[in-house]
Scaffold this motif. Structure first.
Motif, PDB file in Angstrom:
ATOM      1  N   ILE A  65       0.838  -1.205   0.000  1.00 10.98           N
ATOM      2  CA  ILE A  65       0.000   0.000   0.000  1.00 10.98           C
ATOM      3  C   ILE A  65       0.869   1.249   0.000  1.00 10.98           C
ATOM      4  O   ILE A  65       0.561   2.237  -0.673  1.00 10.98           O
ATOM      5  N   GLY A  66       1.975   1.228   0.728  1.00 10.26           N
ATOM      6  CA  GLY A  66       2.893   2.357   0.725  1.00 10.26           C
ATOM      7  C   GLY A  66       3.427   2.648  -0.667  1.00 10.26           C
ATOM      8  O   GLY A  66       3.523   3.802  -1.087  1.00 10.26           O
ATOM      9  N   THR A  67       3.769   1.590  -1.392  1.00 11.15           N
ATOM     10  CA  THR A  67       4.278   1.761  -2.755  1.00 11.15           C
ATOM     11  C   THR A  67       3.192   2.261  -3.698  1.00 11.15           C
ATOM     12  O   THR A  67       3.415   3.186  -4.492  1.00 11.15           O
ATOM     13  N   LEU A  68       2.014   1.660  -3.622  1.00  8.99           N
ATOM     14  CA  LEU A  68       0.936   2.010  -4.545  1.00  8.99           C
ATOM     15  C   LEU A  68       0.397   3.415  -4.320  1.00  8.99           C
ATOM     16  O   LEU A  68       0.048   4.116  -5.270  1.00  8.99           O
ATOM     17  N   GLY A  70       2.046   5.852  -2.308  1.00 10.72           N
ATOM     18  CA  GLY A  70       3.141   6.801  -2.263  1.00 10.72           C
ATOM     19  C   GLY A  70       3.362   7.396  -0.888  1.00 10.72           C
ATOM     20  O   GLY A  70       3.202   8.606  -0.685  1.00 10.72           O
ATOM     21  N   PHE A  71       3.693   6.535   0.088  1.00 11.95           N
ATOM     22  CA  PHE A  71       4.106   7.012   1.403  1.00 11.95           C
ATOM     23  C   PHE A  71       5.150   6.034   1.941  1.00 11.95           C
ATOM     24  O   PHE A  71       5.244   4.895   1.493  1.00 11.95           O
ATOM     25  N   GLY A  72       5.949   6.513   2.891  1.00 15.00           N
ATOM     26  CA  GLY A  72       7.095   5.734   3.342  1.00 15.00           C
ATOM     27  C   GLY A  72       6.749   4.670   4.368  1.00 15.00           C
ATOM     28  O   GLY A  72       5.964   4.907   5.284  1.00 15.00           O
ATOM     29  N   VAL A  73       7.345   3.497   4.208  1.00 18.27           N
ATOM     30  CA  VAL A  73       7.247   2.407   5.177  1.00 18.27           C
ATOM     31  C   VAL A  73       8.656   1.859   5.383  1.00 18.27           C
ATOM     32  O   VAL A  73       9.253   1.305   4.465  1.00 18.27           O
ATOM     33  N   GLU A  87       4.669  11.728   4.513  1.00 18.62           N
ATOM     34  CA  GLU A  87       5.202  12.528   3.406  1.00 18.62           C
ATOM     35  C   GLU A  87       5.011  11.749   2.107  1.00 18.62           C
ATOM     36  O   GLU A  87       5.512  10.638   1.951  1.00 18.62           O
ATOM     37  N   ARG A  88       4.279  12.320   1.181  1.00 17.47           N
ATOM     38  CA  ARG A  88       3.894  11.600  -0.018  1.00 17.47           C
ATOM     39  C   ARG A  88       5.005  11.589  -1.063  1.00 17.47           C
ATOM     40  O   ARG A  88       5.730  12.577  -1.258  1.00 17.47           O
ATOM     41  N   THR A  89       5.122  10.458  -1.732  1.00 14.99           N
ATOM     42  CA  THR A  89       6.055  10.271  -2.835  1.00 14.99           C
ATOM     43  C   THR A  89       5.249   9.840  -4.060  1.00 14.99           C
ATOM     44  O   THR A  89       4.029   9.700  -4.007  1.00 14.99           O
TER      45      THR A  89
END
Length: 407
Positions: A65-68, A70-73, A87-89
């Protein structure tokens, strides 16, 4: 010390009698979301994260979910903490592959998870060494859109949208006959445990699908429920034989302050009967008797009443009138009550179930047996001792608890 006292998410108050909290259940079987016929889309694109359905809720691998979205895990080995950053990526599908397996074992995890350095509050399961979180929980805390399209059985993630509770898409026409979506609505209402605000939020969330109207109201939901055909008679209504749709219609009327239909059996508090200490003690014993009756049906040995656990349960019941949570009012973990009454918990399994609003031992045991997490404790093979407690708040609400311990 072997303890298991984590709170079950409120996906649950019971004004007319349900069960808001239970401590963590034993290992459960998780079903791959694809086996449930469900698909996942991110910003309109079909994606394939590893996900499982547990107790009718979707849990996905946190890193996916972090990858899809866009947030850090990140994993902090020094503090043994999963650290999430809001922080969104840029969202990505890199490395995303559905690796869910049938028959996987899932267990509520005590893994420490933080969001921007603060302890996160969410239900998480560990499956094959990975952490899985409920999509709605992480969507709410990171703030991205989550919805479910009942018509296509698809989970929808909108990375640019803000999280809202009412994200159920509109169906083309009203539901006229009880179906899978209505079963989900039924469970969602049970899981809200009748806190009026959650009660109404859930009804409003499902309103577009149930009524077929984008701007439908709770009154529209009530009308649709009244007209619905084919709903089962269900023990959710406890003391009568109403069908589920009529039960929920009447409960929504109560929340709105309206009278209930003729086939309803609202509890009558006009008798003026005073419940004394002796009666509460009798109720506690009856709760245990009824619990052992359920265990006998399941072929399990009866739980033994332990006087110290009875003392602990009485303390906890009174504390629940002040703060309904699996924490003590002073902030201590609830297993501290064992030491307070002189019960040695060393190397023992322990758990608590709690409820409020029910008026009789039978209705509260029925309510616990309706909920998977609570039922797992009542029918646990590992538990051998029990204590029960009941307290009444200043407004006349009953608070119930049972405390279990292993050998």
């Amino acid at each position: 010390m072997k303890t298991s006292l984590a709170a079950l998410l409120c996906t649950a108050t019971f004004i007319a009698g349900t069960v808001p909290f239970a401590s963590a259940a034993d290992t459960v079987i998780a079903t791959p979301t694809r086996d449930m016929g469900q698909t996942v889309y991110v910003d309109g694109t079909r994606v394939y994260p590893t996900g499982y359905n547990i107790a009718d809720n979707n849990y996905f691998k946190l890193r996916d979910i972090g990858t899809l979205v866009g947030f850090g895990v990140e994993w902090n080995g020094e503090t043994q903490t999963v650290e999430i950053s809001t922080e969104r990526t840029a969202p990505s599908t890199a490395g995303i592959k559905d690796e869910a397996v049938s028959g996987a074992s899932a267990k509520v995890t005590d893994q420490k998870i933080t969001i921007d350095g603060k302890q996160a509050s969410m239900t998480a399961y560990q499956i094959s060494g990975n952490n899985y979180v409920k999509l709605q929980d992480i969507g709410k805390q990171i703030d991205f859109g989550v919805s479910y399209d009942a018509a296509t059985e698809s989970v929808r993630i909108d990375t640019d949208a803000l999280y809202t509770e009412s994200t159920t898409p509109v169906s083309g026409s009203a539901i006229t006959k009880w179906n899978k979506t209505m079963s989900e609505f039924n469970q969602a209402m049970i899981d809200c445990n009748w806190r009026p605000e959650k009660y109404l939020e859930t009804a409003k969330k499902y309103a577009p699908v149930i009524t077929g109207k984008a701007n439908s109201t709770v009154e529209d939901v009530i009308a649709a429920l009244d007209a619905m055909k084919g709903a089962p008679v269900d023990a959710v209504s406890f003391e009568d034989d109403r069908t589920v749709n009529h039960f929920w219609a009447d409960e929504l009327r109560k929340v709105l302050g309206e009278g209930i239909s003729d086939n309803g059996n609202a509890e009558n508090d006009s008798s003026g009967e005073t419940v004394g200490t002796n009666t509460l003690e009798e109720y506690a014993q009856e709760v245990i008797r009824l619990t052992n009756e359920e265990r006998a049906k399941a072929g399990l040995p009866a739980l033994k009443v332990n006087d110290k656990l009875m003392q602990a349960a009485a303390i906890r019941a009174n504390e629940l009138t002040k703060q309904f949570a699996h924490l003590r009012p002073n902030g201590d973990e609830i297993y501290s009550v064992f030491g307070e009454v002189g019960y040695d918990l060393e190397m023992k399994l322990a758990g608590e179930v709690a409820a409020y609003g029910q008026k009789t031992p039978q209705t509260v045991v029925n309510a616990w047996m309706q909920s998977q997490g609570h039922r797992d404790w009542l029918l646990s093979e590992e538990c051998v001792e029990v204590g029960a407690g009941i307290a009444i708040s200043s407004d006349g609400t009953f608070y119930w608890t049972q405390i279990f311990a292993g050998a």
